[in-house]
Design a protein around this motif. Structure first.
Motif, PDB file in Angstrom:
ATOM      1  N   PHE A   1      -1.470  11.898  -5.086  1.00 54.16           N
ATOM      2  CA  PHE A   1      -2.128  10.585  -4.581  1.00 54.16           C
ATOM      3  C   PHE A   1      -0.805   9.282  -5.060  1.00 54.16           C
ATOM      4  N   LYS A   2       0.034  10.214  -5.810  1.00 59.71           N
ATOM      5  CA  LYS A   2       1.459   9.126  -6.028  1.00 59.71           C
ATOM      6  C   LYS A   2       2.319   8.666  -4.787  1.00 59.71           C
ATOM      7  N   ASN A   3       2.688   9.856  -3.823  1.00 59.74           N
ATOM      8  CA  ASN A   3       3.294   9.423  -2.679  1.00 59.74           C
ATOM      9  C   ASN A   3       2.467   8.726  -1.507  1.00 59.74           C
ATOM     10  N   THR A   4       0.640   8.789  -1.817  1.00 60.50           N
ATOM     11  CA  THR A   4       0.018   8.361  -1.213  1.00 60.50           C
ATOM     12  C   THR A   4      -0.031   6.298  -1.093  1.00 60.50           C
ATOM     13  N   ASP A   5      -0.376   6.695  -2.982  1.00 60.15           N
ATOM     14  CA  ASP A   5      -0.346   5.034  -3.379  1.00 60.15           C
ATOM     15  C   ASP A   5       1.037   4.260  -3.199  1.00 60.15           C
ATOM     16  N   ASP A   6       1.842   5.372  -2.534  1.00 60.41           N
ATOM     17  CA  ASP A   6       3.548   5.017  -2.835  1.00 60.41           C
ATOM     18  C   ASP A   6       3.557   4.382  -1.602  1.00 60.41           C
ATOM     19  N   HIS A   7       2.865   5.014  -0.366  1.00 61.54           N
ATOM     20  CA  HIS A   7       2.967   4.397   1.140  1.00 61.54           C
ATOM     21  C   HIS A   7       2.337   3.154   1.435  1.00 61.54           C
ATOM     22  N   ARG A   8       0.465   3.376   0.033  1.00 60.90           N
ATOM     23  CA  ARG A   8       0.028   1.750   0.407  1.00 60.90           C
ATOM     24  C   ARG A   8       0.581   0.908   0.062  1.00 60.90           C
ATOM     25  N   PHE A   9       1.384   0.821  -1.090  1.00 60.65           N
ATOM     26  CA  PHE A   9       1.769   0.150  -1.977  1.00 60.65           C
ATOM     27  C   PHE A   9       3.233  -0.790  -0.251  1.00 60.65           C
ATOM     28  N   LEU A  10       4.230   0.433   0.084  1.00 54.38           N
ATOM     29  CA  LEU A  10       4.835  -0.282   0.657  1.00 54.38           C
ATOM     30  C   LEU A  10       4.373  -0.671   2.045  1.00 54.38           C
ATOM     31  N   ARG A  11       2.804  -0.738   2.814  1.00 58.67           N
ATOM     32  CA  ARG A  11       2.199  -1.028   3.690  1.00 58.67           C
ATOM     33  C   ARG A  11       2.383  -2.750   3.268  1.00 58.67           C
ATOM     34  N   SER A  12       1.396  -2.557   1.906  1.00 55.25           N
ATOM     35  CA  SER A  12       0.840  -3.538   1.086  1.00 55.25           C
ATOM     36  C   SER A  12       1.910  -4.847   0.717  1.00 55.25           C
ATOM     37  N   ALA A  13       3.648  -4.357   0.893  1.00 56.42           N
ATOM     38  CA  ALA A  13       4.832  -5.104   0.664  1.00 56.42           C
ATOM     39  C   ALA A  13       5.408  -5.405   1.690  1.00 56.42           C
ATOM     40  N   ALA A  14       5.448  -4.637   2.830  1.00 53.81           N
ATOM     41  CA  ALA A  14       5.144  -5.062   4.566  1.00 53.81           C
ATOM     42  C   ALA A  14       5.260  -6.208   4.396  1.00 53.81           C
ATOM     43  N   GLY A  15       3.057  -6.005   4.451  1.00 55.97           N
ATOM     44  CA  GLY A  15       2.265  -6.983   4.779  1.00 55.97           C
ATOM     45  C   GLY A  15       3.224  -8.540   4.563  1.00 55.97           C
ATOM     46  N   THR A  16       3.435  -8.406   3.375  1.00 57.59           N
ATOM     47  CA  THR A  16       3.087  -9.361   2.517  1.00 57.59           C
ATOM     48  C   THR A  16       4.376 -10.527   2.690  1.00 57.59           C
TER      49      THR A  16
END
Ligand code: MIC
Ligand code: SF4
Length: 659
Positions: A72-87
């Motif tokens: 889940f740590k990888n998936t969390d990283d990916h979700r964080f990256l999507r949120s950072a790109a969006g933000t």
């Protein structure tokens, strides 16, 4: 005096310094890219700098290295990256859409622009006339905030291509030939600029294979001029309006010239376990092969997989060999699938993977023990495939497919003769690169507004100002060419901690000595000693962050790889150069003291530092650092310094690049 193409682009983007080889220059960055395993720190540092919006023309965040999401740590990283790109306003390429360099080449790479990326193979779009440079994550964060990127002005070397590649020889063999001639440190401080009549015989994908793997030479970048082939490639990608004609001035002067007659290039391989251990395939023919992999950012394009597919059509791979195709991008997968090639390969016995880096860093498809794997990748550093004492050969797709058919290494020319009906596949581009764009989320389409952090996502570490005394034990003495894969391995058990420095540090240098991290934690400070080219390979700043976390204050090495040296500065570790005699004399366990007041000497521009070993003998170590780098060291790293600067200037991103 005329300018080389590299000088022209640098001149257009210059904000500080002069284009004198060896001098530090500051350049404006047009585009940035980050990938999943370096990207989390890029955005955590962007956040720590209190920046609120991407300032470059374009920023792209890819999810490519660990797309299987085992944890889940990888998936969390990916979700964080999507949120950072969006933000913050970056493009987001979803997990499985492909390797950053391939997807960037397809969608965004633009002639004449500068690109900075937190991955060492960022120079790939040099094949399209873009000046692209790999750097540590913090340098990306600062550039993305509008700051200049600083780099030593490289020497520009003319690689003059003559003639035309014969059948069965490929662009991969050209870059392997460069590595055979120059070695993994032959390109340090250089940009390789390809010129000559041979250039127009190579398509853009072939050029990008060469520029991609220029990284293995240690080069700052590699670049080709643009021409009808570039325009044609961009048109097939639906981006013809981005074409710009670029070539060096006729009277450009180069620091050096290398001539390669393409017509003399033959199928080559790099033997285990260094990309420069290059020999003709014929010299190692007969070596039994258990695994073949076609893919990676070097040879994972449509144009790389198609030759292998053509060779396999109507045949079966050898019973003892497994063959996996891991495309570099979903665009490549989709086109190959629509054209029926995926089915042909599957019928031949190929296992088709999603578009990912994966196996290139030991995530999936780990070779069996005591076996040979032939891969079209760019690196075969020991253990990188996921098993210690691995035996990985690097080759072109043609050589790889020949090995899969025969079950052993064989020159494809010899296989063609043996089989009688095997034709040289050549290089073919699709009429249109008409893959879907579903997996690229534009900044305007952002899904999130605000950072989403899972429990494993820590914060960016901020260092302490440099101390006056540096004294400590030599906790590890290492040889030449220590890679960042030795310092912080990238296999999946470790990669999931890229956003958690405390945990990641436990694996520091484990590939050299698995007692190191604990010993470092237990001792008050300490130094590392290494031979030539310390820190070659990747851009991962974690290779500096983790030693810093463990209390390492200085690295004494005979020489350093470019990106890693910059990362050491960025995280406040003093990189000191020692000569061969000192290296030979100093031992692990010795006590080293830098006699000078380090903080003061660094600040005052001192280049020579006396080191006292075991209170017994002395030697001189050199600090080759610009004034800017000294400032970074003194402040305790670039994050602290940049934060202070922003606070003083009362704004973010207020650097010369904004002027
Ligand atoms: C590599 O090829 O070693 C990597 C994994 O792509 C690295 C980046 C990283 O460590 O995340 C690189 O080349 O910079
Ligand atoms: Fe990915 Fe391998 Fe290319 Fe690095 S070298 S970007 S791990 S495919």
């Amino acid at each position: 005096m005329g300018q080389t193409l590299t000088e022209q682009i640098l001149d257009d983007h210059l904000v500080e310094g002069e284009l004198e080889p060896g001098e530090e220059i500051g350049i404006e960055i047009d585009q940035v890219l980050a990938q999943d395993t370096t990207g989390t720190m890029v955005w955590l540092q962007f956040e720590a700098l209190e920046l609120d919006e991407v300032q470059t023309e374009l920023a792209a965040q890819y999810c490519d290295h660990q797309t299987y999401q085992f944890d889940f740590k990888n998936t969390d990283d990916h979700r964080f990256l999507r949120s950072a790109a969006g933000t913050y306003g970056a493009y987001f390429s979803r997990p499985g859409n492909g390797i950053c360099h391939n997807v960037h080449k397809e969608n965004f790479a633009a002639p004449g622009k500068t690109l900075l990326g937190s991955d060492s193979h960022t120079p790939t779009p040099g094949g399209l006339g873009q000046l692209a440079i790999g750097a540590g994550g913090l340098d990306i964060s600062v550039a993305m905030g509008g700051g200049a990127y600083y780099v030593e002005m490289p020497e520009v070397v003319n690689v003059r291509l003559e003639g035309e590649l014969p059948e069965w020889s490929s662009a991969k063999d050209v870059i392997l030939e460069m590595l055979r001639r120059l070695s993994v440190k032959g390109g340090v401080g250089k940009v390789f600029e390809y010129t000559g009549p041979g250039v127009e015989t190579l398509s853009v994908p072939e050029r990008t294979t060469i520029t991609n793997m220029g990284t293995e030479l240690g080069a700052t970048s590699s670049i080709f001029p643009t021409d009808a082939k570039t325009e044609d490639y961009l048109a097939r990608q639906g981006r013809e309006d981005e074409y710009v004609e670029l070539s060096p001035d006729e009277d450009a002067e180069y620091a050096d010239e290398i001539v390669i007659d393409l017509s003399e290039i033959e199928p080559l391989v790099a033997m285990p376990s260094m990309p420069d251990k290059v020999v003709p395939v014929r010299e190692v023919a007969g070596e039994s092969v258990e695994q073949v992999m076609v893919g990676s950012c070097t040879n994972g394009g449509y144009e790389d997989i198609l030759p292998a597919a053509k060779m396999l059509k109507g045949r079966e791979i050898n019973m003892k060999t497994e063959m996996i195709v891991a495309p570099g991008s979903k665009q490549a997968s989709e086109i190959l699938a629509r054209q029926g090639w995926t089915a042909e390969m599957m019928a031949a016995g190929v296992n088709f993977s999603e578009a990912t880096c994966g196996a290139c860093i030991g995530i999936g498809h780990v070779p069996s023990s005591d076996s040979v794997s032939v891969r079209t990748f760019n690196r075969n550093f020991e253990g990188r495939s996921g098993i210690e004492d691995d035996s990985v050969f690097l080759s072109s797709p043609e050589v790889a497919a020949a090995a899969a058919i025969k079950g052993e290494l064989i020159d494809p020319r010899d296989l063609a003769e043996e089989l009688g009906d095997l034709e040289a596949p050549g290089v073919e581009l699709p009429e249109k690169y008409d893959g879907s764009k579903t997996d690229i989320i534009e900044p305007e389409e952002a899904v999130d507004d605000g950072l989403v952090k899972g429990p494993n996502i820590g914060s960016a570490p901020i260092g302490e100002p440099l101390e006056s005394d540096i004294q400590g034990e030599v906790l590890l003495k290492m040889q030449d060419n220590i890679t960042t894969d030795h310092i912080i391995p990238a296999t999946s058990d470790i990669l999931k901690y890229r956003s958690n420095i405390e945990k990641l540090s436990e694996f520091t240098l484990s590939r050299v000595d698995d007692t190191f991290a604990q010993r470092a934690l237990d001792s008050p400070g300490g130094v590392l000693v290494a031979g030539e080219n310390y820190g070659q390979g990747s851009s991962r700043e974690h290779a500096a962050m983790c030693p810093q976390f463990l209390g390492i204050e200085a690295v004494l090495a005979q020489s350093f790889a470019r990106i890693h040296k910059a990362n050491l500065f960025n995280f406040g570790i003093v990189p000191l150069a020692i000569d061969e005699d000192t290296y030979a004399k100093i031992e692990q366990g010795d006590d080293v003291e830098i006699v000078t007041d380090v903080a003061e000497a660094v600040a005052s521009g001192e280049t020579e530092f006396t080191i006292r070993v075991n209170d017994d003998w002395e030697a001189t170590a050199e600090l080759d650092a610009s004034e800017r780098e000294r400032g970074i060291l003194k402040a305790g790293g670039k994050l602290r310094l940049t934060k202070e600067q922003y606070a003083n200037e009362g704004s973010s991103g207020a650097t010369p690049a904004d002027d």
